[in-house]
Design a protein around this motif. Sequence first.
Motif, PDB file in Angstrom:
ATOM      1  N   THR A  24     -40.299  16.007 -21.174  1.00  0.00           N
ATOM      2  CA  THR A  24     -41.418  15.338 -20.507  1.00  0.00           C
ATOM      3  C   THR A  24     -42.644  15.289 -21.415  1.00  0.00           C
ATOM      4  O   THR A  24     -43.366  14.292 -21.446  1.00  0.00           O
ATOM      5  CB  THR A  24     -41.766  16.051 -19.182  1.00  0.00           C
ATOM      6  OG1 THR A  24     -40.585  16.180 -18.393  1.00  0.00           O
ATOM      7  CG2 THR A  24     -42.811  15.269 -18.399  1.00  0.00           C
ATOM      8  N   ILE A  25     -42.886  16.373 -22.165  1.00  0.00           N
ATOM      9  CA  ILE A  25     -44.003  16.394 -23.111  1.00  0.00           C
ATOM     10  C   ILE A  25     -43.814  15.324 -24.179  1.00  0.00           C
ATOM     11  O   ILE A  25     -44.745  14.570 -24.502  1.00  0.00           O
ATOM     12  CB  ILE A  25     -44.124  17.786 -23.762  1.00  0.00           C
ATOM     13  CG1 ILE A  25     -44.651  18.810 -22.743  1.00  0.00           C
ATOM     14  CG2 ILE A  25     -45.063  17.742 -24.973  1.00  0.00           C
ATOM     15  CD1 ILE A  25     -44.646  20.240 -23.253  1.00  0.00           C
ATOM     16  N   ILE A  29     -46.264  12.073 -24.701  1.00  0.00           N
ATOM     17  CA  ILE A  29     -46.990  11.812 -25.952  1.00  0.00           C
ATOM     18  C   ILE A  29     -46.725  10.390 -26.447  1.00  0.00           C
ATOM     19  O   ILE A  29     -47.607   9.746 -27.024  1.00  0.00           O
ATOM     20  CB  ILE A  29     -46.583  12.844 -27.028  1.00  0.00           C
ATOM     21  CG1 ILE A  29     -47.115  14.235 -26.655  1.00  0.00           C
ATOM     22  CG2 ILE A  29     -47.105  12.442 -28.408  1.00  0.00           C
ATOM     23  CD1 ILE A  29     -46.622  15.345 -27.552  1.00  0.00           C
ATOM     24  N   GLY A  30     -45.531   9.877 -26.196  1.00  0.00           N
ATOM     25  CA  GLY A  30     -45.140   8.588 -26.761  1.00  0.00           C
ATOM     26  C   GLY A  30     -45.473   7.379 -25.915  1.00  0.00           C
ATOM     27  O   GLY A  30     -45.152   6.250 -26.310  1.00  0.00           O
ATOM     28  N   SER A  37     -45.884   7.273 -31.782  1.00  0.00           N
ATOM     29  CA  SER A  37     -44.504   6.779 -31.669  1.00  0.00           C
ATOM     30  C   SER A  37     -43.526   7.934 -31.896  1.00  0.00           C
ATOM     31  O   SER A  37     -43.812   8.882 -32.633  1.00  0.00           O
ATOM     32  CB  SER A  37     -44.249   5.665 -32.687  1.00  0.00           C
ATOM     33  OG  SER A  37     -44.463   6.137 -34.009  1.00  0.00           O
ATOM     34  N   TYR A  38     -42.376   7.827 -31.273  1.00  0.00           N
ATOM     35  CA  TYR A  38     -41.425   8.932 -31.282  1.00  0.00           C
ATOM     36  C   TYR A  38     -40.917   9.265 -32.687  1.00  0.00           C
ATOM     37  O   TYR A  38     -40.673  10.433 -33.001  1.00  0.00           O
ATOM     38  CB  TYR A  38     -40.243   8.598 -30.358  1.00  0.00           C
ATOM     39  CG  TYR A  38     -40.650   8.456 -28.911  1.00  0.00           C
ATOM     40  CD1 TYR A  38     -41.238   9.515 -28.237  1.00  0.00           C
ATOM     41  CD2 TYR A  38     -40.465   7.257 -28.233  1.00  0.00           C
ATOM     42  CE1 TYR A  38     -41.630   9.392 -26.913  1.00  0.00           C
ATOM     43  CE2 TYR A  38     -40.846   7.121 -26.908  1.00  0.00           C
ATOM     44  CZ  TYR A  38     -41.432   8.193 -26.248  1.00  0.00           C
ATOM     45  OH  TYR A  38     -41.827   8.059 -24.955  1.00  0.00           O
ATOM     46  N   VAL A  56     -54.883  11.639 -32.218  1.00  0.00           N
ATOM     47  CA  VAL A  56     -54.319  11.325 -30.894  1.00  0.00           C
ATOM     48  C   VAL A  56     -53.514  12.500 -30.365  1.00  0.00           C
ATOM     49  O   VAL A  56     -53.645  12.887 -29.194  1.00  0.00           O
ATOM     50  CB  VAL A  56     -53.440  10.053 -30.973  1.00  0.00           C
ATOM     51  CG1 VAL A  56     -52.626   9.895 -29.690  1.00  0.00           C
ATOM     52  CG2 VAL A  56     -54.308   8.829 -31.198  1.00  0.00           C
ATOM     53  N   LEU A  57     -52.698  13.100 -31.233  1.00  0.00           N
ATOM     54  CA  LEU A  57     -51.825  14.178 -30.787  1.00  0.00           C
ATOM     55  C   LEU A  57     -52.600  15.453 -30.467  1.00  0.00           C
ATOM     56  O   LEU A  57     -52.457  16.017 -29.370  1.00  0.00           O
ATOM     57  CB  LEU A  57     -50.764  14.465 -31.854  1.00  0.00           C
ATOM     58  CG  LEU A  57     -49.785  15.601 -31.532  1.00  0.00           C
ATOM     59  CD1 LEU A  57     -49.000  15.304 -30.260  1.00  0.00           C
ATOM     60  CD2 LEU A  57     -48.841  15.852 -32.695  1.00  0.00           C
ATOM     61  N   PHE A  58     -53.427  15.910 -31.412  1.00  0.00           N
ATOM     62  CA  PHE A  58     -54.046  17.234 -31.280  1.00  0.00           C
ATOM     63  C   PHE A  58     -55.386  17.226 -30.547  1.00  0.00           C
ATOM     64  O   PHE A  58     -55.829  18.279 -30.072  1.00  0.00           O
ATOM     65  CB  PHE A  58     -54.227  17.862 -32.665  1.00  0.00           C
ATOM     66  CG  PHE A  58     -52.930  18.159 -33.356  1.00  0.00           C
ATOM     67  CD1 PHE A  58     -52.074  19.142 -32.879  1.00  0.00           C
ATOM     68  CD2 PHE A  58     -52.541  17.437 -34.476  1.00  0.00           C
ATOM     69  CE1 PHE A  58     -50.870  19.409 -33.502  1.00  0.00           C
ATOM     70  CE2 PHE A  58     -51.343  17.696 -35.107  1.00  0.00           C
ATOM     71  CZ  PHE A  58     -50.504  18.685 -34.621  1.00  0.00           C
TER      72      PHE A  58
END
Length: 335
Positions: A24-25, A29-30, A37-38, A56-58
């Motif tokens: 789910t995480i 994120i994607g 992107s994955y 974006v991620l952190f």
Amino acid sequence: MIHPLLLKKQRIMLVGLFVLILLTIAISIGIGYSSVSYDRLIPTIIGQGTFKEEFVLFSIRLPRILITLLAGMALALSGSILQGITRNDLAEPGIIGINQGAGVAIAVFFLFFPIDVGSFVYVLPLVAFIGAFLTAALIYVFSYKRGTGLQPVRLVLVGVGFSMALSGLMIILISSAERTKVDFIARWLAGNIWGTDWPFIWAILPWLVILIPLTLYKANRLNILGLSEPVAIGVGIALEKERIVFLSIAVALAAAAVSVTGGIAFIGLMAPHIAKALVGPRNQLFIPIAILLGGWLLLLADSIGRNIIDPDGIPAGIMVALIGAPYFMYLLLKK
């Protein structure tokens, strides 16, 4: 003595839920307006992403995901404890008014006290705890009957009454407040995940790190509290002392969660019930599963809600309520 097959089943469930949370995480994120992107997810995690991908991620995705996960865990554990000490399957911090008590305290603090930006994040859970604990204490007093002890059905009815009264008080408080402050409280009431930065994670994490092991350590006493009062007293349990300790733990967990996520209900109702259906009612077995289930349910609700309608999405509290309210009605009719 817990049967080895039950322990094996619990471990399989825990591993399965852990994998489900990770999936789910990754999906969360994607997807969405700001996403990674994955095929770039692993390189970004190990430090080989672009500046935009790492930002974006952190700075956007990961803090929000961790907050929803931790808050869902806290609410699920809080609901499990409340159902145990009240012997009532309908007890849950969002239903019996504890979340609303925390919300009123936060509103009063936010509207009428000077706010220091540096300490605001860490003070908020304490303010929420004070409001939630005072509310829980009043609910407990009004639900207790001399001679027969705590009345489970009365507790839910009194809690619902307090919830409605506190919601009315909240409307009175914000009716003459500044527009910007009203907007914040309105988002809080809707269960909009607002504490989406790393300091909010450090504010809620210590509560979970301390209170989850403490609850699991005392899980057998929670089993005894779920029996009738004469039986609990007969085996040597200091009934009122243990109830107060567990009630304080449940209130602290709920207050810490809602202080950063807003008024989210039903997680503490659904997660314990699903966990009990999977591995039975013994607290040592179902509480760890309920904790992971609560985190996953809130994470899933927030992931769906923020992507279902552009640009702001639907608050996680509303998404949970769309599922939880019918479930509550089902339990109410069944019980």
